[in-house]
Design a protein around this motif. Structure first.
Motif, PDB file in Angstrom:
ATOM      1  N   GLU A  59       0.831  -1.204   0.000  1.00  0.00           N
ATOM      2  CA  GLU A  59       0.000   0.000   0.000  1.00  0.00           C
ATOM      3  C   GLU A  59       0.865   1.253   0.000  1.00  0.00           C
ATOM      4  OE1 GLU A  59      -4.015  -1.418   2.387  1.00  0.00           O
ATOM      5  OE2 GLU A  59      -2.415  -0.413   3.500  1.00  0.00           O
ATOM      6  N   ASP A 100      -2.267   2.866  -4.862  1.00  0.00           N
ATOM      7  CA  ASP A 100      -3.693   2.932  -4.500  1.00  0.00           C
ATOM      8  C   ASP A 100      -4.471   3.759  -5.526  1.00  0.00           C
ATOM      9  OD1 ASP A 100      -3.029   1.493  -2.244  1.00  0.00           O
ATOM     10  OD2 ASP A 100      -3.076   3.218  -0.898  1.00  0.00           O
ATOM     11  N   ASN A 124      -3.751  -7.586  -1.006  1.00  0.00           N
ATOM     12  CA  ASN A 124      -2.494  -6.840  -0.893  1.00  0.00           C
ATOM     13  C   ASN A 124      -1.458  -7.703  -0.185  1.00  0.00           C
ATOM     14  OD1 ASN A 124      -0.453  -4.896   0.186  1.00  0.00           O
ATOM     15  ND2 ASN A 124      -1.843  -3.407  -0.750  1.00  0.00           N
ATOM     16  N   SER A 174       6.568   3.140   0.617  1.00  0.00           N
ATOM     17  CA  SER A 174       5.591   2.714   1.619  1.00  0.00           C
ATOM     18  C   SER A 174       5.969   3.211   3.016  1.00  0.00           C
ATOM     19  CB  SER A 174       5.466   1.182   1.632  1.00  0.00           C
ATOM     20  OG  SER A 174       6.639   0.573   2.136  1.00  0.00           O
TER      21      SER A 174
END
Length: 329
Positions: free
Chosen positions: A42, A47, A74, A233
């Motif tokens: 993510e 996204d 995910n 991330s």
């Protein structure tokens, strides 16, 4: 005789009833399309690509709860999870699979030759072994790359222009991410062309990012964070160090500027995902994935975060902003 006639009438009614029922099921109900989505980790860019993909499907009349079922999974950066997800989406009889980021796409491509596959957020589709030809990919795979040919060289040139006193650029990256290695190699060439040196700090997990940033303090005048899923991330770890140490931070994509880095030449990942979603609609309506050329970003813009500039010790000038999209005001 009456019993025989009654049986014939009853049988006819049952047959008519069955036929009516079949007609209602096959003709009255719309087929539900099953799309599997696998995403390596993510972060806002990936996204946004996923959201753009779904938006394109919605605009074409595919809606969850009606004629669309999406199975989104995910991997949270775990390579074992990544392969398991790919295999699960294949065995779950998906009509189409979207893979977001290189590692996700590689796992899905290894797992099926029969289900249509789309990818997005891919740096180098050829180098990653996803397709053999960009114009006519062949087989069951196509999608969109997030590599604009001028993005890295423009961003590196802006380091020289905006921070003229800079001599060394610190780069944090995951040397196990194929896409990141390609981006770093391209950044090295652009840095050399601009007379800049570089200091590298390689990591393998997001938990190592802050320590990597701290290791570059005193060695680097600015930071450059490439399109690296592991580092991005955990981008806030880099931003924390950059703000404390007053190190201007340049990045590989626009969403990271919105999160608190200084500048980049980039594009909107939502748009990239939307393009991929339109490809999905074509495939669902009968087009062969292998006949659809790989897509690339069509536009590129300079983006500058004014709040981040102040936090990282950059004096923002009118010249710097005249062609820029400004955020953080």
């Amino acid at each position: 005789m009456k019993k025989i006639l009654a049986g014939m009438v009853c049988g006819s009614l049952m047959l008519l009833s069955a036929c009516g029922s079949d007609s209602s099921t096959s003709g009255g109900e719309e087929k539900v399309v099953k799309i599997g989505i696998t995403q390596i980790v993510e972060h806002p860019s990936l996204d946004a690509a996923r959201e753009g993909f779904i938006a394109a499907l919605n605009d074409a009349g595919y809606e969850e709860g009606k004629n669309l079922k999406i199975d989104y999974q995910n991997a949270q950066g775990d390579m074992n999870n990544n392969m398991t997800i790919a295999q699960n989406l294949v065995t779950n009889d998906s009509d189409l699979i979207l893979a977001i980021a290189t590692a996700s796409a590689q796992s899905v491509v290894q797992s099926t030759k029969d289900i249509p596959i789309l990818f997005t957020g891919i740096t180098d589709p050829l180098g990653a072994g996803l397709v053999q030809n960009l114009e006519k990919p062949g087989a069951n795979v196509t999608g969109t790359s997030d590599t604009h040919p001028d993005a890295i060289k423009n961003t590196i040139a802006s380091i020289k222009k905006f921070i003229p006193e800079a001599k060394t650029v610190g780069i944090i990256y995951n040397d196990g991410e194929a896409n990141s290695v390609v981006n770093v190699d391209n950044a090295k060439k652009a840095l050399e062309e601009n007379g800049l040196e570089y200091a590298l700090s390689a990591i393998s997990t997001s938990s190592e990012v802050k320590q990597a940033a701290e290791s570059l303090v005193g060695r680097a005048d600015v930071f450059y964070i490439p399109k690296d899923n592991t580092v991005v991330s955990a981008l806030e770890s880099v931003i924390t160090v950059a703000n404390v140490e007053k190190i201007p931070t340049f990045v590989g994509e626009s969403d990271s500027v919105k999160r608190g880095t200084f500048s980049s030449y980039g594009f909107e990942y939502h748009d990239l995902g939307y393009t991929t979603g339109k490809m999905a609609v074509d495939i669902l309506e009968g087009k062969n994935p292998g006949d659809i050329p790989v897509g690339f970003p069509e536009s590129l813009e300079l983006i500058v975060n004014k709040q981040a500039a102040e936090a990282q010790g950059v004096e923002v000038t009118e010249e710097m902003l005249k062609d820029a999209k400004v955020v953080g005001e």
